[in-house]
Structure formats: C-alpha cells, structure tokens
Scaffold this motif. Sequence first.
Motif, PDB file in Angstrom:
ATOM      1  N   ILE A  28      38.614  46.480  29.617  1.00 30.68           N
ATOM      2  CA  ILE A  28      38.501  45.624  30.799  1.00 30.68           C
ATOM      3  C   ILE A  28      39.173  46.326  31.974  1.00 30.68           C
ATOM      4  CG2 ILE A  28      39.181  43.431  31.852  1.00 30.68           C
ATOM      5  CD1 ILE A  28      39.039  42.197  29.042  1.00 30.68           C
ATOM      6  N   LYS A  29      38.453  46.503  33.063  1.00 29.04           N
ATOM      7  CA  LYS A  29      38.969  47.190  34.241  1.00 29.04           C
ATOM      8  C   LYS A  29      39.317  46.247  35.375  1.00 29.04           C
ATOM      9  CE  LYS A  29      38.771  51.456  32.815  1.00 29.04           C
ATOM     10  NZ  LYS A  29      40.003  52.277  32.696  1.00 29.04           N
ATOM     11  N   ILE A  30      38.553  45.158  35.523  1.00 29.69           N
ATOM     12  CA  ILE A  30      38.761  44.217  36.621  1.00 29.69           C
ATOM     13  C   ILE A  30      38.522  42.808  36.090  1.00 29.69           C
ATOM     14  CG2 ILE A  30      38.104  43.607  39.001  1.00 29.69           C
ATOM     15  CD1 ILE A  30      36.664  46.356  39.104  1.00 29.69           C
ATOM     16  N   ILE A  31      39.253  41.843  36.621  1.00 32.64           N
ATOM     17  CA  ILE A  31      39.012  40.431  36.313  1.00 32.64           C
ATOM     18  C   ILE A  31      38.776  39.715  37.636  1.00 32.64           C
ATOM     19  CG2 ILE A  31      39.937  38.311  35.300  1.00 32.64           C
ATOM     20  CD1 ILE A  31      41.668  40.053  33.489  1.00 32.64           C
ATOM     21  N   VAL A  32      37.614  39.076  37.755  1.00 34.57           N
ATOM     22  CA  VAL A  32      37.244  38.367  38.980  1.00 34.57           C
ATOM     23  C   VAL A  32      37.086  36.892  38.657  1.00 34.57           C
ATOM     24  CG1 VAL A  32      35.590  38.185  40.877  1.00 34.57           C
ATOM     25  CG2 VAL A  32      36.038  40.407  39.821  1.00 34.57           C
ATOM     26  N   ASN A  33      37.968  36.069  39.196  1.00 37.43           N
ATOM     27  CA  ASN A  33      37.935  34.624  38.918  1.00 37.43           C
ATOM     28  C   ASN A  33      37.839  34.364  37.413  1.00 37.43           C
ATOM     29  OD1 ASN A  33      38.000  33.980  41.675  1.00 37.43           O
ATOM     30  ND2 ASN A  33      35.778  34.119  41.842  1.00 37.43           N
ATOM     31  N   GLU A  34      38.666  35.093  36.669  1.00 37.36           N
ATOM     32  CA  GLU A  34      38.801  34.957  35.216  1.00 37.36           C
ATOM     33  C   GLU A  34      37.626  35.541  34.437  1.00 37.36           C
ATOM     34  OE1 GLU A  34      39.727  30.954  34.147  1.00 37.36           O
ATOM     35  OE2 GLU A  34      41.586  30.902  35.304  1.00 37.36           O
ATOM     36  N   VAL A  35      36.709  36.204  35.104  1.00 40.50           N
ATOM     37  CA  VAL A  35      35.582  36.846  34.425  1.00 40.50           C
ATOM     38  C   VAL A  35      35.861  38.348  34.340  1.00 40.50           C
ATOM     39  CG1 VAL A  35      33.108  37.361  34.501  1.00 40.50           C
ATOM     40  CG2 VAL A  35      33.941  35.121  35.241  1.00 40.50           C
ATOM     41  N   PRO A  36      35.878  38.922  33.132  1.00 38.02           N
ATOM     42  CA  PRO A  36      36.201  40.356  33.000  1.00 38.02           C
ATOM     43  C   PRO A  36      35.007  41.256  33.339  1.00 38.02           C
ATOM     44  CG  PRO A  36      35.785  39.410  30.844  1.00 38.02           C
ATOM     45  CD  PRO A  36      35.717  38.266  31.818  1.00 38.02           C
ATOM     46  N   ILE A  37      35.326  42.381  33.947  1.00 38.63           N
ATOM     47  CA  ILE A  37      34.354  43.452  34.190  1.00 38.63           C
ATOM     48  C   ILE A  37      34.862  44.663  33.433  1.00 38.63           C
ATOM     49  CG2 ILE A  37      33.306  44.976  35.908  1.00 38.63           C
ATOM     50  CD1 ILE A  37      33.667  42.723  37.943  1.00 38.63           C
ATOM     51  N   ILE A  73      31.561  37.049  42.376  1.00 34.38           N
ATOM     52  CA  ILE A  73      31.923  36.106  43.443  1.00 34.38           C
ATOM     53  C   ILE A  73      30.711  35.257  43.825  1.00 34.38           C
ATOM     54  CG2 ILE A  73      32.584  35.969  45.880  1.00 34.38           C
ATOM     55  CD1 ILE A  73      34.341  38.471  45.359  1.00 34.38           C
ATOM     56  N   LYS A  74      29.557  35.892  43.945  1.00 38.32           N
ATOM     57  CA  LYS A  74      28.324  35.161  44.284  1.00 38.32           C
ATOM     58  C   LYS A  74      27.967  34.154  43.199  1.00 38.32           C
ATOM     59  CE  LYS A  74      26.446  39.107  46.861  1.00 38.32           C
ATOM     60  NZ  LYS A  74      25.446  40.214  46.841  1.00 38.32           N
ATOM     61  N   ARG A 291      27.008  38.345  55.381  1.00 36.28           N
ATOM     62  CA  ARG A 291      28.125  39.220  55.074  1.00 36.28           C
ATOM     63  C   ARG A 291      29.467  38.538  55.362  1.00 36.28           C
ATOM     64  NH1 ARG A 291      28.859  42.734  51.330  1.00 36.28           N
ATOM     65  NH2 ARG A 291      30.775  43.905  51.708  1.00 36.28           N
ATOM     66  N   ARG A 292      29.552  37.792  56.467  1.00 39.89           N
ATOM     67  CA  ARG A 292      30.793  37.077  56.776  1.00 39.89           C
ATOM     68  C   ARG A 292      31.099  36.029  55.714  1.00 39.89           C
ATOM     69  NH1 ARG A 292      28.763  37.359  62.168  1.00 39.89           N
ATOM     70  NH2 ARG A 292      28.012  35.195  62.050  1.00 39.89           N
ATOM     71  N   LEU A 297      34.416  34.401  50.966  1.00 40.70           N
ATOM     72  CA  LEU A 297      34.548  34.066  49.548  1.00 40.70           C
ATOM     73  C   LEU A 297      35.423  35.093  48.832  1.00 40.70           C
ATOM     74  CD1 LEU A 297      30.859  33.066  48.676  1.00 40.70           C
ATOM     75  CD2 LEU A 297      32.818  31.527  48.934  1.00 40.70           C
ATOM     76  N   ARG A 298      35.284  36.349  49.216  1.00 38.31           N
ATOM     77  CA  ARG A 298      36.063  37.398  48.557  1.00 38.31           C
ATOM     78  C   ARG A 298      37.557  37.231  48.849  1.00 38.31           C
ATOM     79  NH1 ARG A 298      34.394  43.547  47.394  1.00 38.31           N
ATOM     80  NH2 ARG A 298      36.406  44.289  46.641  1.00 38.31           N
ATOM     81  N   ARG A 299      37.886  36.833  50.066  1.00 40.69           N
ATOM     82  CA  ARG A 299      39.307  36.623  50.413  1.00 40.69           C
ATOM     83  C   ARG A 299      39.915  35.511  49.570  1.00 40.69           C
ATOM     84  NH1 ARG A 299      37.531  37.899  55.725  1.00 40.69           N
ATOM     85  NH2 ARG A 299      37.000  35.722  56.105  1.00 40.69           N
ATOM     86  N   ARG A 300      39.090  34.531  49.186  1.00 36.08           N
ATOM     87  CA  ARG A 300      39.604  33.393  48.416  1.00 36.08           C
ATOM     88  C   ARG A 300      39.526  33.616  46.910  1.00 36.08           C
ATOM     89  NH1 ARG A 300      36.254  29.027  49.439  1.00 36.08           N
ATOM     90  NH2 ARG A 300      34.903  29.928  51.017  1.00 36.08           N
ATOM     91  N   ALA A 301      38.874  34.703  46.493  1.00 33.58           N
ATOM     92  CA  ALA A 301      38.716  34.977  45.063  1.00 33.58           C
ATOM     93  C   ALA A 301      39.978  35.592  44.476  1.00 33.58           C
ATOM     94  CB  ALA A 301      37.528  35.907  44.841  1.00 33.58           C
TER      95      ALA A 301
END
Length: 306
Positions: A28-37, A73-74, A291-292, A297-301
């Motif tokens: 696991i390299k990254i976790i985004v909103n509790e979802v592993p990448i 995020i999307k 894009r905005r 959303l990314r700032r809040r993730a």
Amino acid sequence: MRLRLVPVLFGLALILAAPFSAPANAAIKIIVNEVPITDYDISQRARLITLTQRKSAAIARKQAQEELIEDQIKLAEAERVGMEVSQSEVDDAFGGIARNVKMSPSQLAKALGNGGVNADTLKSRLRAQLAWSRLVRARFSGQIDVDESDIIAALQKTDEEDRLKSIEYDLKRVIVVVPKNSSGGFKSKRKRESNQIRATFDGCDDAGSVLGKYSEVVVQPIGRRLETELPEERRKEIAALKPGKLTKPTTTPVGYEMIAICGKREIASDIAVRTELENELRAKEGESQSRRFLMDLRRRATIIYR
C-alpha cells in the motif's frame, strides 16, 4: 457541460510490450479517504498511460499516482451524494473504446493484456470518469454563462469572410424499417439494402424511383437546418456530402436511418461561427469550474502517503 473520456490509442508499443503479471502482495502506497492505493495499482495505471500517451516511465508513474488519488476523491463524492455508476455503464464505455479502435471488447482486453495491462485498470479509470461527468453535470448544469463581450471579442479574432456566412441544409430522413425481434439474417439483409439505396440515391426529387424498389422504406421531412443545429456526430459527414446524397446508415430502434441532403446553401449570417465560439467558451469555463470543484474536494480529503 460536456466532459470527454480520455481517448485510448493503440500502436506498436501495445502489440510488442512484454506480458506483465501482478505481484502476489502489493504494498500500500497511498490511502485516500480510507481507500488504499497499492504499488500494483500505480504500476498498472502507469503502464496504461505509457501505452496510450507515450510518456516516459517516470512521468507516467507520477501521473498515475495523481490520477488514482483524484479517482478515489471523485468516486467518494459520487457515493456521498448517492450517484452510482453501474457495471453495465462501465462495460458500455469500454465497448465504445473497443469500437473506436475497431476491436471487440474481448479483443481489446486481450490487447491490453499483451501490453501488460489488466482490462480492469482501464475500466476503473472509466468508472471514475463517468461518475465525475455525472457529478459535474448535476452541480453546474445551467450555471455556465458566457459574457456577450467575450463572444464579440472572439468573433473579432476570426476571419471576416467566415464570420459573415453560415450553411443551411434542406434535409430528409430515410428509414429502412426493421421490426423488433427480427432475425440476424433479416437485419443483415436490410443493412445491405440500406447500402444499396445509398449507392444509387442521386437526389430527393427522384427518390421514388430508387426507394420504390424496396419494401418498408419511410421518408420523413426534417426541413431546413443550420449547420449549428445538426447533431455533432452527423455534422462533419453531412458537410462533406454533395446535395442529393445520403449519409451512412445508422442503427435506430426502428431500423437503419440515413439523412438525405436535398439542398445546401450559404446564407449571410454569423450564427454558425458565433455558436461555435460560444460553445468553446462554455467548454473552457466548464473545465475551469470542474477543476476548481475537484481541487476543493481534494483539500477536504484525507490523503496519507506511506
């Protein structure tokens, strides 16, 4: 707003790429909103980017990591507001890409596999794109305005001759009827007849002599239409045809449909170029708002790198 799916182009690199297999335990390299990448996820997306966009391995990996973060995020936002992309929608989008490169879905999956990419890697990207497109349409529908001053400024930059003329067509719809539940053989027969009609059709005034040779062919008037009023998928084909000709047959719920160009004339109007410029300005503004929205959303993730 119209969001386009990322095109997938296949060349020599896809055909000759060495097979690639997934590691048994991907880190696991990254976790985004509790979802592993995982490292495997990144490697697969990077390989897809390398194949389709011809980018170096280092650049592709960095882009893959960012894409996967934004995809999660999307998808999280789509889930939050109750929007769901079905598997059939994803499969349809995958099939659309296959048709664009003149393959069946299974052939596309095999070609991807030969290039070291699991078909699910592309399908995952498509799912996020479909979800995002739906989200953006729901959020910004009817909210994208273009100032008249911006349109005028863009018009002034165009060639004056193009600015003062538009094309108007006189059109009819020719339908070769195919009843529901018809056999495959009958559909093939009607498709051949449609192509025969198209090959011999030479004008709307004398259409009866051609169409009368075939059963259950319906002609419906469409009337006069400016080029800007034509469906986008038909516009270029119609523009390329001379008056008296038919477009290629397309499948509809009632049979095979062709459009007859009964007349074509230039009129003194800037509406064609004006509409095109307005659509371009709306698309740019839509992309900017999209894009905005994503950046917010990314700032809040919650994004954790490991």
